[in-house]
Write a protein that holds these residues in place. Structure first.
Motif, PDB file in Angstrom:
ATOM      1  N   ARG A 213       0.821  -1.208   0.000  1.00  0.00           N
ATOM      2  CA  ARG A 213       0.000   0.000   0.000  1.00  0.00           C
ATOM      3  C   ARG A 213       0.857   1.260   0.000  1.00  0.00           C
ATOM      4  NH1 ARG A 213      -2.899  -1.219   3.759  1.00  0.00           N
ATOM      5  NH2 ARG A 213      -4.885  -1.735   2.760  1.00  0.00           N
ATOM      6  N   SER A 214       1.985   1.214   0.670  1.00  0.00           N
ATOM      7  CA  SER A 214       2.837   2.400   0.762  1.00  0.00           C
ATOM      8  C   SER A 214       3.417   2.809  -0.581  1.00  0.00           C
ATOM      9  CB  SER A 214       3.983   2.144   1.757  1.00  0.00           C
ATOM     10  OG  SER A 214       4.845   1.108   1.285  1.00  0.00           O
ATOM     11  N   ARG A 215       3.433   1.902  -1.564  1.00  0.00           N
ATOM     12  CA  ARG A 215       3.960   2.227  -2.897  1.00  0.00           C
ATOM     13  C   ARG A 215       2.917   2.914  -3.774  1.00  0.00           C
ATOM     14  NH1 ARG A 215       6.034  -3.633  -4.627  1.00  0.00           N
ATOM     15  NH2 ARG A 215       6.250  -2.614  -6.681  1.00  0.00           N
ATOM     16  N   ILE A 216       1.650   2.770  -3.422  1.00  0.00           N
ATOM     17  CA  ILE A 216       0.589   3.252  -4.295  1.00  0.00           C
ATOM     18  C   ILE A 216       0.543   4.772  -4.427  1.00  0.00           C
ATOM     19  CG2 ILE A 216      -1.927   3.324  -4.619  1.00  0.00           C
ATOM     20  CD1 ILE A 216      -2.029   0.476  -3.518  1.00  0.00           C
ATOM     21  N   PRO A 217       0.623   5.557  -3.334  1.00  0.00           N
ATOM     22  CA  PRO A 217       0.582   7.022  -3.511  1.00  0.00           C
ATOM     23  C   PRO A 217       1.661   7.540  -4.449  1.00  0.00           C
ATOM     24  CG  PRO A 217       0.258   6.464  -1.200  1.00  0.00           C
ATOM     25  CD  PRO A 217       0.643   5.187  -1.897  1.00  0.00           C
ATOM     26  N   GLY A 218       2.855   6.914  -4.420  1.00  0.00           N
ATOM     27  CA  GLY A 218       3.930   7.342  -5.305  1.00  0.00           C
ATOM     28  C   GLY A 218       3.587   7.128  -6.770  1.00  0.00           C
ATOM     29  N   ILE A 219       2.896   6.023  -7.068  1.00  0.00           N
ATOM     30  CA  ILE A 219       2.485   5.756  -8.458  1.00  0.00           C
ATOM     31  C   ILE A 219       1.388   6.742  -8.861  1.00  0.00           C
ATOM     32  CG2 ILE A 219       1.650   4.014 -10.069  1.00  0.00           C
ATOM     33  CD1 ILE A 219       2.540   1.875  -8.110  1.00  0.00           C
ATOM     34  N   LEU A 220       0.441   6.984  -7.969  1.00  0.00           N
ATOM     35  CA  LEU A 220      -0.654   7.901  -8.274  1.00  0.00           C
ATOM     36  C   LEU A 220      -0.132   9.306  -8.564  1.00  0.00           C
ATOM     37  CD1 LEU A 220      -3.269   6.762  -5.615  1.00  0.00           C
ATOM     38  CD2 LEU A 220      -3.517   6.576  -8.075  1.00  0.00           C
ATOM     39  N   GLU A 221       0.895   9.713  -7.836  1.00  0.00           N
ATOM     40  CA  GLU A 221       1.433  11.054  -8.039  1.00  0.00           C
ATOM     41  C   GLU A 221       2.091  11.204  -9.407  1.00  0.00           C
ATOM     42  OE1 GLU A 221       3.996  11.623  -4.731  1.00  0.00           O
ATOM     43  OE2 GLU A 221       2.397  12.347  -3.408  1.00  0.00           O
ATOM     44  N   ARG A 222       2.467  10.071 -10.025  1.00  0.00           N
ATOM     45  CA  ARG A 222       3.115  10.127 -11.343  1.00  0.00           C
ATOM     46  C   ARG A 222       2.097  10.141 -12.479  1.00  0.00           C
ATOM     47  NH1 ARG A 222       7.216   5.203 -10.901  1.00  0.00           N
ATOM     48  NH2 ARG A 222       7.705   5.799 -13.051  1.00  0.00           N
ATOM     49  N   ILE A 223       0.814   9.931 -12.157  1.00  0.00           N
ATOM     50  CA  ILE A 223      -0.223  10.018 -13.178  1.00  0.00           C
ATOM     51  C   ILE A 223      -0.567  11.485 -13.373  1.00  0.00           C
ATOM     52  CG2 ILE A 223      -2.572   9.365 -13.815  1.00  0.00           C
ATOM     53  CD1 ILE A 223      -2.295   6.923 -12.038  1.00  0.00           C
ATOM     54  N   PRO A 224      -0.442  12.022 -14.574  1.00  0.00           N
ATOM     55  CA  PRO A 224      -0.692  13.444 -14.799  1.00  0.00           C
ATOM     56  C   PRO A 224      -2.071  13.863 -14.305  1.00  0.00           C
ATOM     57  CG  PRO A 224       0.281  12.448 -16.739  1.00  0.00           C
ATOM     58  CD  PRO A 224      -0.059  11.323 -15.809  1.00  0.00           C
ATOM     59  N   SER A 225      -2.121  14.971 -13.582  1.00  0.00           N
ATOM     60  CA  SER A 225      -3.379  15.476 -13.024  1.00  0.00           C
ATOM     61  C   SER A 225      -3.947  16.563 -13.913  1.00  0.00           C
ATOM     62  CB  SER A 225      -3.135  16.014 -11.613  1.00  0.00           C
ATOM     63  OG  SER A 225      -2.588  15.022 -10.792  1.00  0.00           O
ATOM     64  N   ASP A 226      -4.112  16.264 -15.204  1.00  0.00           N
ATOM     65  CA  ASP A 226      -4.613  17.286 -16.120  1.00  0.00           C
ATOM     66  C   ASP A 226      -6.135  17.311 -16.104  1.00  0.00           C
ATOM     67  OD1 ASP A 226      -5.350  15.071 -17.552  1.00  0.00           O
ATOM     68  OD2 ASP A 226      -3.846  15.305 -19.116  1.00  0.00           O
ATOM     69  N   HIS A 227      -6.716  18.075 -17.035  1.00  0.00           N
ATOM     70  CA  HIS A 227      -8.167  18.275 -17.013  1.00  0.00           C
ATOM     71  C   HIS A 227      -8.939  17.017 -17.345  1.00  0.00           C
ATOM     72  CE1 HIS A 227      -7.128  18.561 -21.245  1.00  0.00           C
ATOM     73  NE2 HIS A 227      -8.388  18.347 -21.537  1.00  0.00           N
ATOM     74  N   ILE A 228      -8.271  15.999 -17.881  1.00  0.00           N
ATOM     75  CA  ILE A 228      -8.968  14.749 -18.189  1.00  0.00           C
ATOM     76  C   ILE A 228      -9.393  14.060 -16.902  1.00  0.00           C
ATOM     77  CG2 ILE A 228      -8.672  12.439 -19.191  1.00  0.00           C
ATOM     78  CD1 ILE A 228      -6.848  13.672 -21.255  1.00  0.00           C
ATOM     79  N   PHE A 229      -8.618  14.277 -15.834  1.00  0.00           N
ATOM     80  CA  PHE A 229      -8.937  13.675 -14.554  1.00  0.00           C
ATOM     81  C   PHE A 229      -9.722  14.649 -13.700  1.00  0.00           C
ATOM     82  CE2 PHE A 229      -5.541  10.891 -15.797  1.00  0.00           C
ATOM     83  CZ  PHE A 229      -5.960   9.672 -15.312  1.00  0.00           C
ATOM     84  N   GLN A 230     -10.838  14.182 -13.175  1.00  0.00           N
ATOM     85  CA  GLN A 230     -11.573  15.016 -12.249  1.00  0.00           C
ATOM     86  C   GLN A 230     -10.966  14.950 -10.855  1.00  0.00           C
ATOM     87  OE1 GLN A 230     -13.874  12.676 -13.958  1.00  0.00           O
ATOM     88  NE2 GLN A 230     -14.301  14.114 -15.585  1.00  0.00           N
TER      89      GLN A 230
END
Length: 334
Positions: A213-230
């Motif tokens: 579980r501790s690895r998951i936030p790091g992966i999520l932070e690498r997903i671009p947070s552009d306008h496609i993502f709400q």
């Protein structure tokens, strides 16, 4: 395969012959806020005796911008709104397109273009994997995915599906490894929204070991947070309390509207520890309001009732239809 409303209609038709008519007004990606807004219109149009609600998952994994904005204003957290405005600026979009082009160029150096016939073979195996997984044969589905990678080592679809396959089998270390491979290969993958959703559900799953579980936030932070993502990864985790509070209010509002129209509501809960927070709210409201609630695990213990995007397959929908049919049949017998 048939949706569960269609299967339920067939069961009722065989048993009670024209006494029931099932209307499927489910909307893909619908949140409880959308349901609350749409319900009065559906109640007026169809005048149902029973309303079956299986709602809430999308509140966590795909809240709509308008819903998040309302919630943010309630809690004085408007950062998400301004973030969306920023990523909608043309200069920002052009800059991000340049980054995507650079990543594609870099990947082409690492993975030479796969011949068209090889891509076609890879696609054939991906299709076979989908079919066998939908039939409940995960072992064969896994073999087909690896065959697809033989012909196209850069198949992002295979990366994602292997990750989800292992996640459904609770092989969380393997799942995270494939998700990491996908985001490392291409942060702007067309599958990144699915990747975000699968990782988010894994993060909430109580069966996931802490080191995974501790690895998951790091992966999520690498997903671009552009306008496609709400909803970018980490901020949504912080907003869970806000979203769940709104979910409870939306369910209470739906009950009130159904009562006014004379319709009975039947609640469904979700399978898995990832939905524990939702299920607790659903069961709590059902208990306090004396509402019938199908709170058992709907799809059994195995992962063979789901397709790669997390929705039930034919077997999963059959379970849901059978559960609802049983409740309605019991009502008829009284």
């Amino acid at each position: 395969y048939l949706s569960y409303p269609a299967q339920l209609q067939d069961m009722l038709e065989k048993e009670f012959s024209h006494r029931y008519r099932v209307y499927n007004v489910g909307i893909p990606g619908c949140t409880s806020a959308q349901m609350r807004r749409n319900l009065p219109r559906f109640l007026e149009r169809y005048k149902p005796d029973v309303v079956v609600l299986l709602i809430g998952k999308n509140d966590l994994v795909n809240p709509l911008p308008v819903d998040l904005l309302v919630l943010s204003e309630e809690k004085k957290e408007i950062g998400e709104y301004w973030k969306r405005q920023f990523f909608n600026l043309r200069v920002v979009k052009l800059f991000r397109l340049g980054i995507r082009g650079f990543i594609r160029w870099k990947n082409q150096l690492r993975y030479p273009e796969v011949a068209t016939d090889q891509k076609a073979l890879a696609k054939t195996y991906l299709d076979k994997s989908f079919e066998t997984n939908n039939a409940g044969d995960q072992e064969t589905s896994e073999k087909f995915l690896y065959q697809a990678l033989r012909f196209d080592p850069s198949s992002e679809e295979a990366f994602l599906k292997l990750g989800f396959l292992y996640q459904s089998q609770r092989k969380f270390a393997d799942a995270v490894s494939w998700y990491e491979r996908l985001i490392k290969f291409n942060p702007y993958s067309q599958y990144r929204e699915f990747l975000y959703r699968f990782l988010f559900l894994m993060y909430q799953d109580g069966n996931v070991p802490d080191e995974i579980r501790s690895r998951i936030p790091g992966i999520l932070e690498r997903i671009p947070s552009d306008h496609i993502f709400q909803n970018p990864g980490r901020p949504v985790m912080l907003k869970n309390e806000i979203i769940l509070d709104a979910f409870r209010k939306n369910l209470m509002d739906a009950i009130e509207k159904a009562n006014i129209s004379g319709a009975e509501i039947i609640f469904h809960t979700y399978l898995g520890d990832g939905y524990k927070a939702l299920n607790l709210i659903i069961e709590d409201i059902a208990g306090k309001k004396s509402i019938r609630c199908l709170s058992d695990q709907l799809y059994g213990e195995s992962g063979d009732c789901f397709i790669p995007d997390g929705h039930p397959n034919g077997k999963g929908y059959r379970f849901i239809a059978e559960r609802i049919f049983k409740v309605l049949a019991q009502t008829e017998s009284k």
